[in-house]
Motif scaffolding. Structure first.
Motif, short mmCIF file in Angstrom:
data_model
loop_
_atom_site.label_atom_id
_atom_site.label_comp_id
_atom_site.label_asym_id
_atom_site.label_seq_id
_atom_site.Cartn_x
_atom_site.Cartn_y
_atom_site.Cartn_z
N GLU A 6 0.83 -1.21 0.00
CA GLU A 6 0.00 0.00 0.00
C GLU A 6 0.87 1.26 0.00
O GLU A 6 0.61 2.22 -0.73
CB GLU A 6 -0.93 -0.02 1.21
N HIS A 7 1.92 1.23 0.82
CA HIS A 7 2.81 2.39 0.89
C HIS A 7 3.58 2.57 -0.42
O HIS A 7 3.79 3.71 -0.86
CB HIS A 7 3.80 2.22 2.04
N ILE A 37 3.25 -8.62 -1.09
CA ILE A 37 3.18 -7.21 -1.47
C ILE A 37 2.04 -6.98 -2.47
O ILE A 37 1.41 -5.91 -2.47
CB ILE A 37 4.53 -6.75 -2.08
N VAL A 38 1.75 -7.99 -3.30
CA VAL A 38 0.78 -7.84 -4.39
C VAL A 38 -0.62 -7.46 -3.89
O VAL A 38 -1.22 -6.51 -4.41
CB VAL A 38 0.74 -9.12 -5.26
N PRO A 39 -1.19 -8.14 -2.88
CA PRO A 39 -2.53 -7.73 -2.42
C PRO A 39 -2.57 -6.29 -1.95
O PRO A 39 -3.56 -5.58 -2.20
CB PRO A 39 -2.82 -8.71 -1.27
N GLY A 40 -1.52 -5.83 -1.27
CA GLY A 40 -1.51 -4.44 -0.82
C GLY A 40 -1.55 -3.47 -1.98
O GLY A 40 -2.27 -2.46 -1.93
N ILE A 41 -0.79 -3.76 -3.05
CA ILE A 41 -0.78 -2.87 -4.21
C ILE A 41 -2.12 -2.90 -4.92
O ILE A 41 -2.70 -1.85 -5.25
CB ILE A 41 0.36 -3.26 -5.18
N MET A 42 -2.65 -4.10 -5.17
CA MET A 42 -3.89 -4.22 -5.95
C MET A 42 -5.08 -3.63 -5.20
O MET A 42 -5.95 -2.99 -5.81
CB MET A 42 -4.15 -5.70 -6.28
N GLU A 43 -5.15 -3.81 -3.91
CA GLU A 43 -6.26 -3.22 -3.15
C GLU A 43 -6.18 -1.70 -3.19
O GLU A 43 -7.21 -1.02 -3.30
CB GLU A 43 -6.23 -3.73 -1.72
N ALA A 44 -4.98 -1.15 -3.10
CA ALA A 44 -4.83 0.30 -3.17
C ALA A 44 -5.18 0.83 -4.56
O ALA A 44 -5.82 1.88 -4.69
CB ALA A 44 -3.41 0.70 -2.78
N VAL A 45 -4.78 0.11 -5.61
CA VAL A 45 -5.09 0.52 -6.98
C VAL A 45 -6.59 0.49 -7.22
O VAL A 45 -7.17 1.44 -7.79
CB VAL A 45 -4.36 -0.41 -7.99
N ALA A 46 -7.26 -0.58 -6.81
CA ALA A 46 -8.70 -0.69 -7.02
C ALA A 46 -9.45 0.41 -6.30
O ALA A 46 -10.40 0.99 -6.84
CB ALA A 46 -9.19 -2.07 -6.55
N SER A 47 -9.02 0.73 -5.08
CA SER A 47 -9.70 1.76 -4.32
C SER A 47 -9.45 3.14 -4.90
O SER A 47 -10.38 3.96 -4.97
CB SER A 47 -9.24 1.69 -2.86
N GLU A 48 -8.22 3.42 -5.32
CA GLU A 48 -7.86 4.76 -5.78
C GLU A 48 -8.32 5.04 -7.20
O GLU A 48 -8.82 6.13 -7.50
CB GLU A 48 -6.34 4.93 -5.68
#
Length: 653
Positions: free
Chosen positions: A35-36, A107-118
């Motif tokens: 996410e960061h 790391i992948v779930p953190g990135i994908m969840e942030a991308v989907a939300s943003e």
């Protein structure tokens, strides 16, 4: 330095340390890092680039490999993962993650969840279905399969919202209520293009069948890889797949059909091709629509290509030129970083040399006097109402010089003076001068102190002990010294511009010198004024009686034999000895100096006071001196006839 590649072992070690410190699991930490990392990429200027990768999450993931391929032009050492989206028959979305770097897939779930939300205003949950050493690709790589569930957030549609556009996109609402654009393309009945025109328009394309036999190639491919024109030529005979790392089969290629493929020639040429694979189901063939993979004009020349070999519509032309400029900027940045590091090293070396120079300067002059001279200021002479001066010399030094080689005298004096210099640090007194075998120190100058006589007396006792550790090069016996002390007022100041000296002026200097010259070997000779300072503080002192002193007449003098209240280790500064000798004096003197001697307080920078009020002995500095004609003395000099001569000024230069 910029663009540094760090080993994965260091990354995993940092993860373990962070988990231990925060008391959380590695998967939670890596997800938070993902996410960061997404936020960091946006702040670093990649926000617009990321937003344009796709109109939905599937398109976004499908173009990540293309983004990594572009970034690899600038960051050649980047070892990026690969992503592939698979839609199952029942409509489930599976994300395949491939990486050469094991243990980082959380790391992948953190990135994908942030991308989907943003970017897509939706919520995503990801669950690991399978983790294995996958065999779809060459080599042993980590392959993780995630089950992705995406829930769209409700979208507020205003009454004025116009959902039509010039592209005839129809916008429908899904069961969740979010708009879902759809588009239906139309195709011509036949392809209105000649075969020759197609091969010229796309000079780097290749068509091959399911057996990898080459069926058609662009004109420039034929120029650089003529073997592809041979009958029955197979593509894997001339090229290997660099990215994605899959086996060279139609089945493997179709699994990664949405990825960008990079092929490298087997031959001597350094040609690399980059493009996309398109499966033509009716023909049972694969179209590889590509262009040369180039990072700079230098690579263009190394391959043997020119800009004219690239199609006018091929953005590789612009990409090479733009990246050439970027590489030049990166090289300039690296050069600046290297220069900065060189300047840091030079600065550290300069600081070290400056410290050496200052150490030498402070060994010659008091610290506050030296600082004033460095600043170009004139140094005013100062009056000191009370101080104690000590002179010493070596007994029969003239005879020793006559019987020895000069180098032996130098070694003897160096050893003796090094020990004396150490004692000046122990007792915090100032070394004024050495002339041949004569050694002069003062207590209470340049920083006034009430214990000036105590310090010099203890120093004299230490000198006598230290001298016994130095051997006479003639007799092989310990040398003997003669020491004289006197207490009184002086005037102190700096004289000279070349090799300036901090000198003492006044009759006190002359009288102290007379105490030394009229002394007895291996004895410490005191004047009556010094005796008055020491008589009630525990020193072992015996009266010598009245003697005739040159220039002074009759004087009552004394011999100092010891200090029963202080151990020899304390006097010599061995171990912890000497750190508590003058505590009471320093505590009382600190307030007095602020009132009586404001112009001399800067010297306290040199006399560092520890937290318990004690002076910390300075380290022994390298000793250096000028060898001048030796001071002539004899054992019975105190018995010589005296002329009635009054001297009111003595200058030591």
């Amino acid at each position: 330095m910029t663009y540094t590649v760090y080993d994965d072992a260091l990354t995993l070690s940092l993860v373990q340390e962070a988990c231990s410190l925060l008391d959380i699991s590695a998967d939670v930490l890596l997800k938070l890092f993902g996410e960061h990392f997404f936020s960091f990429c946006k702040q670093a200027g990649y926000d617009t680039m990321l937003r344009t990768l796709g109109g939905n999450l599937i398109e976004f993931i499908g173009n990540l490999d293309a983004l990594h391929s572009y970034l690899a032009l600038s960051y050649q050492e980047m070892n990026a993962p690969s992503f592939r989206v698979e839609m199952t028959d029942d409509g489930k979305m599976l994300l395949h993650y491939y990486s050469d770097r094991k243990g980082l897939y959380h790391i992948v779930p953190g990135i994908m969840e942030a991308v989907a939300s943003e970017f897509f205003d939706s919520k995503v949950t990801m669950v690991v279905l399978n983790q294995s050493e996958e065999d779809e690709r060459t080599g042993k790589k980590e392959h993780v399969v995630f089950f992705v569930q995406q829930i769209n957030q409700p979208c507020n549609m205003g009454p004025q919202a116009d959902l039509s556009d010039t592209w005839d996109r129809a916008v429908v609402l899904s069961q969740k209520g979010s708009p879902q654009p759809t588009f239906t393309p139309s195709y011509p009945d036949k392809l209105w293009m000649e075969e020759k025109t197609f091969c010229n328009a796309f000079p780097f394309h290749i068509v091959f069948d399911e057996h990898l036999k080459v069926r058609q190639t662009g004109v420039n491919i034929q120029k650089f890889v003529p073997g592809l024109q041979a009958k029955g030529a197979r593509l894997n005979q001339y090229f290997t797949i660099i990215h994605p790392q899959v086996t060279f089969t139609i089945v493997s290629i179709r699994k990664f059909i949405n990825s960008q493929f990079v092929l490298k020639s087997y031959k001597d040429t350094l040609l690399k091709l980059r493009g996309q694979m398109l499966w033509m189901d009716s023909l049972g063939c694969m179209l590889y629509l590509c262009s040369p993979k180039l990072r700079s004009l230098q690579e263009l020349q190394d391959v043997g290509l020119h800009l004219a070999d690239l199609a006018n519509h091929d953005v590789t032309r612009d990409l090479v030129l733009l990246n050439q400029q970027r590489l030049a900027e990166m090289e300039l940045t690296n050069q600046l970083e290297r220069k900065k590091e060189e300047l840091r090293i030079l600065s550290r070396h300069l600081e070290a040399e400056k410290e050496k120079t200052e150490t030498l300067l402070y060994a010659m002059l008091p610290r506050h006097i030296a600082n004033q001279l460095k600043d170009g200021k004139s140094v005013q002479a100062g009056e000191f109402d009370m101080c104690t001066i000590l002179f010493s010399d070596v007994v029969t030094f003239t005879n020793i010089c006559a019987a020895c080689e000069p180098i032996e005298i130098v070694h003897m004096l160096n050893l003796m003076y090094s020990k004396f210099d150490h004692l000046t640090n122990v007792h915090d007194i100032y070394k004024v001068e050495t002339i041949g075998d004569a050694y002069m120190v003062v207590g209470g100058v340049p920083v006034p102190t009430e214990s000036h006589a105590h310090r010099v007396a203890n120093f004299a006792l230490g000198m006598r002990i230290a001298a016994r550790e130095v051997t006479n090069p003639v007799t092989g016996e310990p040398i003997q010294i003669r020491v004289g002390l006197h207490t009184g007022p002086v005037l102190a100041g700096v004289v000279g511009e070349k090799m300036p000296r901090y000198c003492l002026f006044g009759d006190t200097v002359n009288t102290a010198s007379r105490m030394e010259s009229h002394g007895v070997p291996d004895h410490i000779h005191l004047s009556s004024s010094t005796y008055r300072e020491l008589k009630d503080v525990g020193f072992n002192i015996q009266e010598r009686g009245q003697i005739e002193v040159k220039g002074k007449g009759l004087m009552t003098t004394y011999f100092l034999f010891g200090n029963p209240l202080v151990s020899e280790d304390s006097i010599m500064g061995r171990g912890d000895g000497g750190t508590h000798l003058y505590k009471k004096d320093l505590n009382s003197q600190s307030s007095k100096e602020s009132k009586e001697q404001p112009d001399l307080r800067t010297e306290t920078e040199h006399r560092d006071i520890s937290s318990d009020g004690m002076t910390d002995p300075d380290p022994i500095c390298t000793f250096a001196w000028d060898i001048t004609p030796p001071h002539k003395s004899s054992e019975n000099s105190f018995d010589t006839s005296i002329n009635n001569f009054k001297s009111t000024l003595c200058i030591l230069l």
